[in-house]
Design a protein around this motif. Structure first.
Motif, PDB file in Angstrom:
ATOM      1  N   GLN A   1      -8.513 -28.571   1.323  1.00 36.82           N
ATOM      2  CA  GLN A   1      -7.720 -28.039   2.423  1.00 36.82           C
ATOM      3  C   GLN A   1      -6.242 -27.979   2.051  1.00 36.82           C
ATOM      4  N   ASP A   2      -5.767 -28.975   1.306  1.00 42.37           N
ATOM      5  CA  ASP A   2      -4.386 -28.930   0.834  1.00 42.37           C
ATOM      6  C   ASP A   2      -4.177 -27.735  -0.093  1.00 42.37           C
ATOM      7  N   LEU A   3      -5.187 -27.472  -0.928  1.00 45.51           N
ATOM      8  CA  LEU A   3      -5.110 -26.324  -1.825  1.00 45.51           C
ATOM      9  C   LEU A   3      -5.055 -25.024  -1.030  1.00 45.51           C
ATOM     10  N   PHE A   4      -5.857 -24.946   0.034  1.00 50.36           N
ATOM     11  CA  PHE A   4      -5.840 -23.750   0.894  1.00 50.36           C
ATOM     12  C   PHE A   4      -4.456 -23.528   1.479  1.00 50.36           C
ATOM     13  N   ARG A   5      -3.869 -24.585   2.015  1.00 51.53           N
ATOM     14  CA  ARG A   5      -2.550 -24.449   2.644  1.00 51.53           C
ATOM     15  C   ARG A   5      -1.497 -24.033   1.621  1.00 51.53           C
ATOM     16  N   SER A   6      -1.589 -24.612   0.439  1.00 52.19           N
ATOM     17  CA  SER A   6      -0.638 -24.251  -0.606  1.00 52.19           C
ATOM     18  C   SER A   6      -0.800 -22.796  -1.021  1.00 52.19           C
ATOM     19  N   ALA A   7      -2.059 -22.371  -1.181  1.00 48.93           N
ATOM     20  CA  ALA A   7      -2.318 -20.981  -1.567  1.00 48.93           C
ATOM     21  C   ALA A   7      -1.860 -20.016  -0.485  1.00 48.93           C
ATOM     22  N   LEU A   8      -2.035 -20.418   0.774  1.00 48.27           N
ATOM     23  CA  LEU A   8      -1.632 -19.561   1.878  1.00 48.27           C
ATOM     24  C   LEU A   8      -0.119 -19.353   1.874  1.00 48.27           C
ATOM     25  N   GLN A   9       0.634 -20.431   1.686  1.00 44.22           N
ATOM     26  CA  GLN A   9       2.081 -20.284   1.657  1.00 44.22           C
ATOM     27  C   GLN A   9       2.530 -19.408   0.496  1.00 44.22           C
ATOM     28  N   THR A  10       1.838 -19.558  -0.648  1.00 43.87           N
ATOM     29  CA  THR A  10       2.219 -18.793  -1.837  1.00 43.87           C
ATOM     30  C   THR A  10       1.911 -17.308  -1.678  1.00 43.87           C
ATOM     31  N   SER A  11       0.784 -16.986  -1.045  1.00 44.24           N
ATOM     32  CA  SER A  11       0.311 -15.602  -1.017  1.00 44.24           C
ATOM     33  C   SER A  11       0.575 -14.886   0.303  1.00 44.24           C
ATOM     34  N   ALA A  12       1.163 -15.548   1.297  1.00 43.20           N
ATOM     35  CA  ALA A  12       1.291 -14.951   2.622  1.00 43.20           C
ATOM     36  C   ALA A  12       2.066 -13.636   2.589  1.00 43.20           C
ATOM     37  N   ALA A  13       3.175 -13.605   1.869  1.00 38.21           N
ATOM     38  CA  ALA A  13       3.974 -12.381   1.812  1.00 38.21           C
ATOM     39  C   ALA A  13       3.209 -11.266   1.107  1.00 38.21           C
ATOM     40  N   ARG A  14       2.484 -11.630   0.081  1.00 38.36           N
ATOM     41  CA  ARG A  14       1.714 -10.638  -0.666  1.00 38.36           C
ATOM     42  C   ARG A  14       0.619 -10.039   0.222  1.00 38.36           C
ATOM     43  N   ILE A  15      -0.034 -10.910   0.988  1.00 40.94           N
ATOM     44  CA  ILE A  15      -1.072 -10.430   1.906  1.00 40.94           C
ATOM     45  C   ILE A  15      -0.448  -9.565   2.997  1.00 40.94           C
ATOM     46  N   ALA A  16       0.683 -10.022   3.552  1.00 40.07           N
ATOM     47  CA  ALA A  16       1.341  -9.257   4.609  1.00 40.07           C
ATOM     48  C   ALA A  16       1.720  -7.861   4.116  1.00 40.07           C
ATOM     49  N   ARG A  17       2.183  -7.775   2.873  1.00 40.91           N
ATOM     50  CA  ARG A  17       2.546  -6.462   2.332  1.00 40.91           C
ATOM     51  C   ARG A  17       1.317  -5.568   2.201  1.00 40.91           C
ATOM     52  N   ALA A  18       0.219  -6.147   1.746  1.00 40.69           N
ATOM     53  CA  ALA A  18      -1.010  -5.352   1.631  1.00 40.69           C
ATOM     54  C   ALA A  18      -1.519  -4.932   2.998  1.00 40.69           C
ATOM     55  N   VAL A  19      -1.428  -5.827   3.993  1.00 35.90           N
ATOM     56  CA  VAL A  19      -1.824  -5.474   5.360  1.00 35.90           C
ATOM     57  C   VAL A  19      -0.983  -4.298   5.851  1.00 35.90           C
ATOM     58  N   GLY A  20       0.333  -4.392   5.642  1.00 35.11           N
ATOM     59  CA  GLY A  20       1.201  -3.311   6.074  1.00 35.11           C
ATOM     60  C   GLY A  20       0.898  -2.007   5.371  1.00 35.11           C
ATOM     61  N   ALA A  21       0.648  -2.072   4.078  1.00 35.11           N
ATOM     62  CA  ALA A  21       0.388  -0.854   3.305  1.00 35.11           C
ATOM     63  C   ALA A  21      -0.887  -0.167   3.773  1.00 35.11           C
ATOM     64  N   VAL A  22      -1.959  -0.930   3.945  1.00 32.92           N
ATOM     65  CA  VAL A  22      -3.219  -0.298   4.340  1.00 32.92           C
ATOM     66  C   VAL A  22      -3.145   0.209   5.773  1.00 32.92           C
ATOM     67  N   THR A  23      -2.459  -0.514   6.661  1.00 29.63           N
ATOM     68  CA  THR A  23      -2.359  -0.062   8.048  1.00 29.63           C
ATOM     69  C   THR A  23      -1.518   1.189   8.155  1.00 29.63           C
ATOM     70  N   GLU A  24      -0.366   1.207   7.460  1.00 28.83           N
ATOM     71  CA  GLU A  24       0.488   2.397   7.501  1.00 28.83           C
ATOM     72  C   GLU A  24      -0.229   3.603   6.890  1.00 28.83           C
ATOM     73  N   THR A  25      -0.967   3.379   5.825  1.00 26.18           N
ATOM     74  CA  THR A  25      -1.732   4.473   5.220  1.00 26.18           C
ATOM     75  C   THR A  25      -2.766   5.005   6.198  1.00 26.18           C
ATOM     76  N   LEU A  26      -3.450   4.096   6.838  1.00 23.83           N
ATOM     77  CA  LEU A  26      -4.475   4.482   7.799  1.00 23.83           C
ATOM     78  C   LEU A  26      -3.890   5.289   8.950  1.00 23.83           C
ATOM     79  N   LEU A  27      -2.789   4.809   9.507  1.00 26.55           N
ATOM     80  CA  LEU A  27      -2.173   5.518  10.632  1.00 26.55           C
ATOM     81  C   LEU A  27      -1.661   6.892  10.200  1.00 26.55           C
ATOM     82  N   ALA A  28      -1.111   6.970   9.001  1.00 24.05           N
ATOM     83  CA  ALA A  28      -0.571   8.243   8.524  1.00 24.05           C
ATOM     84  C   ALA A  28      -1.670   9.273   8.295  1.00 24.05           C
ATOM     85  N   GLU A  29      -2.806   8.823   7.824  1.00 22.43           N
ATOM     86  CA  GLU A  29      -3.869   9.760   7.449  1.00 22.43           C
ATOM     87  C   GLU A  29      -4.905   9.971   8.547  1.00 22.43           C
ATOM     88  N   HIS A  30      -4.843   9.171   9.599  1.00 21.77           N
ATOM     89  CA  HIS A  30      -5.914   9.220  10.598  1.00 21.77           C
ATOM     90  C   HIS A  30      -6.030  10.588  11.254  1.00 21.77           C
TER      91      HIS A  30
END
Length: 947
Positions: A614-643
């Motif tokens: 669980q400590d490893l999960f929390r550490s990984a989450l803090q490390t990757s949160a921005a990267r995940i957020a950017r991917a979430v934004g990219a796929v959502t914006e792409t989806l909305l633009a092309e829908h």
């Protein structure tokens, strides 16, 4: 003669048309005024189209009523309540108003709107306005409580005979949006009913815009000023749309004089009515013919619990056949040219009878065109059969057989739907011909809902008995009362069972023989269709529920199912929380690989992570949160633009996110949050089950098609591995839409939008990097405490959703909210980068899947002697699943892979699984399930499974 002349002469009441008044403008000017200098807190008034002269007299007559609050009644000639009218006129008036509302709002806001009609008189009008608006769902208030359905609101009607209104939507969130609310009533007399409604709903569901719609706006200048001040105090805009506008001029003593006139002319006051039907009573007239119209299963009978554009389409498709059944019942061949047929609705049940009447007229016109009953024309022109439509009511009105009075005749009968406010009289106006035989009807079709198909309906003195005395041909049809999912039966159907000997005989209209089950088998012979061939059939006893339950479940939502908030996702699943489905991982693997079971028929025992993990999960989450957020934004914006550019989608359509449970569900929630954060829009989000080798949940697809346009559905998953589910979904959608089960449903796009696409399997993605998405590190404790989905024949019957479990007992270990909130908190800082990524992705001319991941999996399967691509799970997410749920054999890790694999190495160590570093791997890692597993297993290379 004007049908209000008698009241006008007796009481000095006058209708004053408002044409020419500065308060009323032409419809086109109304739109300009509202859209131009309209302030956010103002009301605007869209007046009559074609107002002037006797417009009000065309629409209205006058009558007197026994009401202590208001003596006079404005009797509409186009509402279809008190005055039998051609159904096309009734429906068309509402549709025209709805079209004006749509033009006023524009399609974008019209699609976000909800239409709300008032019981009882405006339930059908509200439906018709929603038909004209076309894009919005409809709900009407009701005075009938329904067990198991909690009201989301209520309000009072100032001048009505029965005042309390309940709002009982099946989906409690129906009124919770911020789009325009369109309120529909038959008339505005003072505006207080509208004011009460808006005040009540605005406290709970505030919004910026309201549109009020009526056939006529008869408010005084003071009443208009009151509503303007009220709108300003809310900070909301209120638009008004009506066919005509004016005022009623009333003498000061009109109430007392009106009551005196009622007392003087009331020669047939309602006699005391029995509280229960005599058990052995015999009807005074021959039993009516019951017509089995075959109402579409699962289609609501009206808007009491909500009625969507998809429901309207289903009704439109079914109406012609239902009309043919009604036409056979009244036997048009026995009706002379110019015959009159009345379709009589029941109190709040106005829309279904109206549409049936309109379709029946079309059927008669079609028959007339073919020469069967004269030269009929549209709407029952001279020479054909003319259909009229009206409904019963609980409102007491003085009847006076005078051409200058709007209510010529009255039938009185007991209530027959076990009303919540107790027994009492009900009325049908202008059905009896009175002193003018030409006003009579050659046939009458009564349409009631099943909650009102009680002994009181059939009893001597009941509605059917009263109608039978007025026509040579009486039929009736019963529309199943819609029961929202999870609601109890209506009290009317839960009464004490009637004794068998008290069963009431009815005659059923001859129907076409059913098709034989076996095409080679002969059909059962049809019964003769002579005038008296119908045989007495006992009706269903009152104690047996006759209401039709919805054939589809409704989405499960938190906190009752999952730890996600109710608005984050609706799970199109059954709740199997009380079913024991878990088995040891080794037993499951042996059964799956031995062919004795499918992986979706059971669940692995939930992995309980150690503190270190669980400590490893929390550490990984803090490390990757921005990267995940950017991917979430990219796929959502792409989806909305092309829908909007996808085939079949309109300029104002919005995606409906449908995540593949359960790995896709946290991603779907995050995409929904991004759309809210970046654009302020709420995207619907559901989770659906798909099972490799078994396909997608077709019951859930039908539910989606019923509630949304399939072309707006976008399937969402977390990541791709080798693309097996991508291919499974495409094949499953194709198979479903080609099947009879789809019942004509088309338009689902099988392409998937994912957060990460390391396998090159999709065209809409946030990134193609194979990196750690922390939601893959855990099972239910990062997925709303929901298990993976289950499909087992003894638990999931045809037509039912797949299932899953909600592990409430793991609440203390739940990290689902932490994952979502940590990623969401990084949205603002990555917004610019995500927008750039999406812009580049949209601008890429060729984004077709490369399927390089699939090629790598095939190569690994052969190189390692596995010979089964299903046992090769590529990517960080899929490898994590292997270590958590299956019997792993080994892990292949790309040489030099960094912290993204820390959790994989920890899990592999805990399970005694070797990690082998390799070159030329397109993924960060690949998990290999032990091939040909038994509990004495050796792998392809003879290596034993570590215990």
């Amino acid at each position: 003669m004007w049908s209000g002349q008698w009241v006008a002469d007796q009481l000095g009441i006058a209708l004053e048309d408002a044409s020419g008044s500065s308060e009323v403008v032409d419809a086109s000017d109304a739109v300009a005024a509202v859209g131009g200098d309209a302030r956010a807190d103002q009301t605007s008034h869209a007046g009559p189209d074609g107002a002037g002269g006797g417009r009000l007299r065309e629409l209205l007559g006058l009558a007197l009523r026994r009401n202590p609050r208001r003596a006079h009644l404005l009797v509409s000639n186009v509402l279809g309540k008190h005055v039998p009218q051609r159904p096309a006129v009734v429906h068309g008036a509402g549709v025209r108003l709805g079209e004006r509302v749509r033009a006023l709002l524009g399609d974008a806001d019209a699609a976000r709107a909800v239409v709300l009609g008032y019981a009882e008189t405006a339930t059908g009008l509200g439906h018709s306005v929603a038909d004209g608006l076309a894009l919005a769902p409809y709900l009407h208030s009701t005075r009938r409580p329904v067990d198991g359905v909690r009201p989301v609101g209520g309000f009072e009607e100032e001048h009505s005979h029965a005042t309390s209104h309940l709002l009982l939507p099946e989906d409690p969130a129906l009124l919770a949006g911020d789009g325009p609310l369109v309120l529909v009533d038959d008339e505005f007399s003072t505006g207080r009913t509208v004011l009460n409604t808006i005040r009540t709903l605005h406290r709970r569901f505030p919004r910026a815009r309201y549109v009020v719609v009526a056939l006529v706006d008869m408010r005084s200048a003071a009443d208009r000023a009151d509503l303007d001040r009220f709108a300003a105090s809310l900070g909301a805009r209120v638009d008004l749309v009506a066919l005509a506008a004016g005022t009623v001029r009333l003498p000061a003593d009109v109430l007392a004089r009106g009551q005196a006139l009622v007392a003087e002319h009331e020669t047939d006051p309602a006699a005391p009515l029995p509280d229960r039907v005599p058990e052995h009573a015999e009807p005074a007239h021959p039993a009516p013919v019951r017509v089995e119209i075959d109402w579409p299963r699962g289609l609501p009978d009206g808007g009491r619990h909500g009625f969507t554009p998809a429901h309207r389409r289903a009704l439109d498709a079914a109406l012609p056949e239902m009309a043919r059944r009604l036409a056979r019942a009244v036997r048009p061949a026995r009706l002379a040219p110019g015959a009159r047929v009345l379709v009589l609705g029941f109190e709040e049940l106005m829309y279904a009878p109206l549409r049936l009447a309109e379709a029946l007229q079309a059927e008669f016109d079609h028959t007339a065109t073919d020469g069967a009953s004269g030269a009929g024309g549209a709407g029952g022109a001279a020479g054909g059969v003319e259909v009229r439509y009206s409904t019963t009511t609980r409102s007491p009105v003085l009847a006076l057989d005078d051409p200058g009075y709007a209510i010529r005749t009255r039938l009185t009968f007991p209530a027959h739907d076990a009303p919540a406010d107790g027994p009492g009289p009900r009325y049908a106006y202008n059905v009896a011909p009175g002193g003018d035989p030409a006003r009579g009807f050659d046939a009458i079709v009564a349409v009631v809902d099943s909650a009102a198909d009680t002994p009181a309906l059939h009893a001597p003195g009941g509605l059917l008995d009263a109608l039978a005395a007025q026509t040579p041909r009486l039929a009736y049809a019963v529309v199943p009362s819609y029961v929202p999912s999870g609601a109890a039966d209506d009290p009317a159907t839960a009464a004490e069972p009637a004794p068998a000997e008290a069963a009431i005989p009815v005659r059923r209209a001859p129907q076409d023989p059913p098709a034989p089950a076996d095409p080679a088998a002969p059909a059962e012979p049809a019964q003769a269709a002579g005038p008296d061939s119908s045989v007495p059939t006992p009706r269903t006893p009152a104690g047996v529920p006759d209401r039709q339950a919805s054939p589809m479940q409704e989405p499960l939502r938190g906190p009752d199912f999952s730890s996600y908030a109710a608005d984050e996702v609706g799970w199109l699943l059954q709740d199997f929380s009380e079913v024991t489905l878990e088995a040891p991982i080794e037993e499951r693997e042996e059964a799956i690989q031995g062919g004795g079971a499918h992986y979706a028929e059971s669940l692995p025992i939930e992995y309980q992570p150690s503190d270190a993990y669980q400590d490893l999960f929390r550490s990984a989450l803090q490390t990757s949160a921005a990267r995940i957020a950017r991917a979430v934004g990219a796929v959502t914006e792409t989806l909305l633009a092309e829908h909007q550019d996808r085939p079949g989608r309109g300029p104002d359509s919005r995606p409906v996110l449908v995540s593949l449970a359960r790995a896709g569900t946290p991603v779907g929630v995050l995409m929904r949050r991004w759309a809210q954060h970046a654009h302020g829009i709420d995207l619907p989000h559901y989770a659906i089950s798909i099972v490799r080798g078994r396909g997608i949940d077709t019951a859930a697809l039908r539910w989606l098609a019923r509630h949304h346009d399939p072309v707006d559905v976008v399937f969402v998953d977390g990541w791709t591995g080798k693309g097996a589910i991508t291919r499974e979904l495409a094949a499953a959608i194709e198979e479903f839409e080609a099947s009879e089960e789809a019942d004509g449903v088309r338009g689902f796009d099988p392409r998937i939008a994912v957060l990460a696409d390391p396998g090159g399997c999709v065209a809409t993605y946030g990134t193609r990097d194979d990196f750690l998405i922390p939601s893959a590190c855990l099972n239910s404790t990062v997925s709303g405490l929901v298990s993976r989905t289950v499909l087992r024949a003894d638990l999931v019957r045809p037509g039912q959703f797949h299932g899953a479990k909600f592990y409430r007992e793991l609440a203390d270990a739940d990290l689902s909210g932490l994952f979502l909130d940590t990623v969401t908190a990084r949205f603002a800082e990555v917004a610019d980068a995500a927008a750039r990524d999406a812009k580049e992705l949209v601008a890429t001319p060729h984004r077709a899947p490369t399927w390089e991941g699939w090629a790598a999996v095939e190569r690994i399967s052969e190189e390692y002697g596995i010979h089964d691509v299903n046992l090769v799970k590529p990517g960080v997410g899929e490898t994590s699943r292997v270590l958590l749920r299956r019997v792993p054999w080994k892990v292949l890790a790309r040489r030099g892979a960094g912290p993204d694999l820390d959790h994989v190495r920890m899990l592999a160590e805990q399970r005694g699984v070797p990690v082998e570093e390799v070159d030329d791997l397109p993924y960060s890692c690949v998990g290999l399930i032990h091939p040909r597993y038994t509990r004495a297993a050796t792998g392809a290379d003879g290596r034993a499974v570590a215990q």
